[in-house]
Design a protein around this motif. Structure first.
Motif, PDB file in Angstrom:
ATOM      1  N   LEU A 129       0.828  -1.206   0.000  1.00 50.92           N
ATOM      2  CA  LEU A 129       0.000   0.000   0.000  1.00 50.92           C
ATOM      3  C   LEU A 129       0.866   1.260   0.000  1.00 50.92           C
ATOM      4  N   GLY A 130       1.981   1.212   0.698  1.00 55.42           N
ATOM      5  CA  GLY A 130       2.878   2.373   0.745  1.00 55.42           C
ATOM      6  C   GLY A 130       3.406   2.744  -0.630  1.00 55.42           C
ATOM      7  N   ILE A 131       3.820   1.735  -1.397  1.00 50.46           N
ATOM      8  CA  ILE A 131       4.339   1.980  -2.751  1.00 50.46           C
ATOM      9  C   ILE A 131       3.235   2.513  -3.656  1.00 50.46           C
ATOM     10  N   VAL A 132       2.041   1.945  -3.517  1.00 47.22           N
ATOM     11  CA  VAL A 132       0.906   2.379  -4.339  1.00 47.22           C
ATOM     12  C   VAL A 132       0.579   3.846  -4.069  1.00 47.22           C
ATOM     13  N   ARG A 133       0.580   4.225  -2.808  1.00 43.24           N
ATOM     14  CA  ARG A 133       0.278   5.619  -2.456  1.00 43.24           C
ATOM     15  C   ARG A 133       1.358   6.572  -2.968  1.00 43.24           C
ATOM     16  N   THR A 134       2.603   6.126  -2.886  1.00 43.78           N
ATOM     17  CA  THR A 134       3.709   6.952  -3.394  1.00 43.78           C
ATOM     18  C   THR A 134       3.581   7.146  -4.898  1.00 43.78           C
ATOM     19  N   ALA A 135       3.250   6.053  -5.599  1.00 46.77           N
ATOM     20  CA  ALA A 135       3.075   6.130  -7.052  1.00 46.77           C
ATOM     21  C   ALA A 135       1.926   7.064  -7.412  1.00 46.77           C
ATOM     22  N   GLU A 136       0.869   7.026  -6.594  1.00 46.42           N
ATOM     23  CA  GLU A 136      -0.281   7.899  -6.839  1.00 46.42           C
ATOM     24  C   GLU A 136       0.128   9.371  -6.721  1.00 46.42           C
ATOM     25  N   LYS A 137       0.907   9.685  -5.698  1.00 44.20           N
ATOM     26  CA  LYS A 137       1.351  11.072  -5.503  1.00 44.20           C
ATOM     27  C   LYS A 137       2.256  11.533  -6.639  1.00 44.20           C
ATOM     28  N   MET A 138       3.147  10.637  -7.058  1.00 43.14           N
ATOM     29  CA  MET A 138       4.096  10.994  -8.115  1.00 43.14           C
ATOM     30  C   MET A 138       3.406  11.153  -9.468  1.00 43.14           C
ATOM     31  N   SER A 139       2.317  10.417  -9.659  1.00 43.02           N
ATOM     32  CA  SER A 139       1.612  10.466 -10.951  1.00 43.02           C
ATOM     33  C   SER A 139       0.753  11.713 -11.094  1.00 43.02           C
ATOM     34  N   GLY A 140       0.401  12.307  -9.976  1.00 44.53           N
ATOM     35  CA  GLY A 140      -0.378  13.546 -10.017  1.00 44.53           C
ATOM     36  C   GLY A 140      -1.716  13.388 -10.707  1.00 44.53           C
ATOM     37  N   GLU A 141      -1.952  14.219 -11.727  1.00 43.63           N
ATOM     38  CA  GLU A 141      -3.246  14.221 -12.415  1.00 43.63           C
ATOM     39  C   GLU A 141      -3.411  13.060 -13.391  1.00 43.63           C
ATOM     40  N   ASP A 142      -2.350  12.293 -13.596  1.00 39.20           N
ATOM     41  CA  ASP A 142      -2.439  11.171 -14.536  1.00 39.20           C
ATOM     42  C   ASP A 142      -3.204   9.978 -13.960  1.00 39.20           C
ATOM     43  N   VAL A 143      -3.463  10.006 -12.670  1.00 43.35           N
ATOM     44  CA  VAL A 143      -4.192   8.900 -12.041  1.00 43.35           C
ATOM     45  C   VAL A 143      -5.669   8.994 -12.417  1.00 43.35           C
ATOM     46  N   THR A 144      -6.210   7.912 -12.962  1.00 45.67           N
ATOM     47  CA  THR A 144      -7.617   7.908 -13.379  1.00 45.67           C
ATOM     48  C   THR A 144      -8.542   7.753 -12.172  1.00 45.67           C
ATOM     49  N   GLU A 145      -9.808   8.046 -12.382  1.00 51.92           N
ATOM     50  CA  GLU A 145     -10.792   7.906 -11.304  1.00 51.92           C
ATOM     51  C   GLU A 145     -10.922   6.450 -10.868  1.00 51.92           C
ATOM     52  N   HIS A 146     -10.820   5.553 -11.835  1.00 53.48           N
ATOM     53  CA  HIS A 146     -10.924   4.124 -11.524  1.00 53.48           C
ATOM     54  C   HIS A 146      -9.743   3.670 -10.673  1.00 53.48           C
ATOM     55  N   GLN A 147      -8.560   4.185 -11.004  1.00 54.34           N
ATOM     56  CA  GLN A 147      -7.374   3.857 -10.212  1.00 54.34           C
ATOM     57  C   GLN A 147      -7.496   4.415  -8.796  1.00 54.34           C
TER      58      GLN A 147
END
Length: 283
Positions: free
Chosen positions: A205-223
């Motif tokens: 979960l920690g890695i997933v959250r970090t990836a989400e922050k780094m991706s910024g606006e590129d994260v889709t609503e489904h993701q």
């Protein structure tokens, strides 16, 4: 307690009045003695009832028993209430003596998280009662983590075989054997098709959250919805088996595996297209 003892103590269960008198006489004794005596009298009263045919005597003894049973019930209620009172006092004392850290919003939020009951990590509705149940079980397992599918089916076979050893009904035996046969075929196909290779380990979960922050606006609503679901089970991926997606009604483990499979196929297709272009350029 013999006849002489009964006369000496004055305890009895002849009728309601005698039972009430018994309780009054017992008040001078300690609680443990009172409880044991009342239980003993109840036991004797029940034995006498089984040998008594006179309706009036039966009625009187039952009324006496009711007095004793109510007394024991009240005793148990008081016993249950005392710890609750103590717990409340302990909580109050902790609040009074608590430090600023203990009363901070962060700690309160943490306590709420700890108290939150997480969903189960096993798929409900699996069974081996008969052929239809076995087929329904495999249908329920479709799309889930391959390793879990294999583990669940093996577990069902083991349970089914244990049930076979203590079942004599021929119809049940036949039905369970059919279910086992279906499961064993599934395992054979599973191994021959090397489906374990399709198992996709989860990132923490920690890695997933970090990836989400780094991706910024590129994260889709489904993701984002998946990450929210993953967070709701504290990163315990097995529990996603019983957490449903809002839109499709499928559980998140299936949704995630389908998306991962589609992504893999897409990347493979892109790779093949790249190889074709490279071959064309060489011509």
């Amino acid at each position: 307690m013999g006849k002489d003892d009964k006369e000496e103590t004055g305890f009895g269960f002849k009728d309601k009045a005698k039972a009430e008198e018994t309780l009054r006489l017992l008040e001078e004794h300690d609680m443990n003695y009172r409880r044991l005596t009342v239980r003993g009298l109840l036991g004797r009263a029940k034995r006498v009832l089984s040998m008594t045919k006179a309706e009036d005597k039966i009625k009187n003894i039952k009324e006496a028993m009711e007095v004793f049973e109510n007394w024991l019930a009240d005793l148990d209620k008081n016993k249950e209430k005392k710890p609750e009172k103590k717990d409340k006092e302990d909580i109050k004392e902790k609040k009074d003596k608590g430090s600023d850290k203990e009363s901070s919003p962060d700690v309160e939020m943490e306590e709420k998280k700890e108290k939150k009951e997480l969903p189960p990590d096993t798929v409900p509705g699996l069974g081996f009662k008969d052929k239809d149940t076995a087929e329904g079980t495999l249908k329920e397992l479709e799309g889930r983590d391959p390793d879990y599918q294999k583990l669940a089916v093996k577990g069902l076979i083991g349970r089914a075989k244990r049930v076979l050893t203590c079942t004599r009904d021929e119809t049940k035996l036949s039905n369970i054997k059919e279910a086992i046969s279906i499961f064993e075929k599934f395992l054979d196909d599973f191994d021959s098709m090397h489906l374990s290779k399709q198992n996709n380990p989860y990132l923490s979960l920690g890695i997933v959250r970090t990836a989400e922050k780094m991706s910024g606006e590129d994260v889709t609503e489904h993701q984002k919805a998946f990450i929210a679901a993953y967070s709701s089970v504290n990163g315990e991926y097995k529990r996603l088996r019983t957490v449903q997606e809002t839109e499709g009604g499928k559980t998140w483990d299936i949704v995630r595996n389908v998306k991962t499979l589609m992504l893999g196929m897409h990347m493979q297709r892109r790779s093949m297209e790249g190889s074709s272009e490279a071959s064309y350029c060489k011509l």
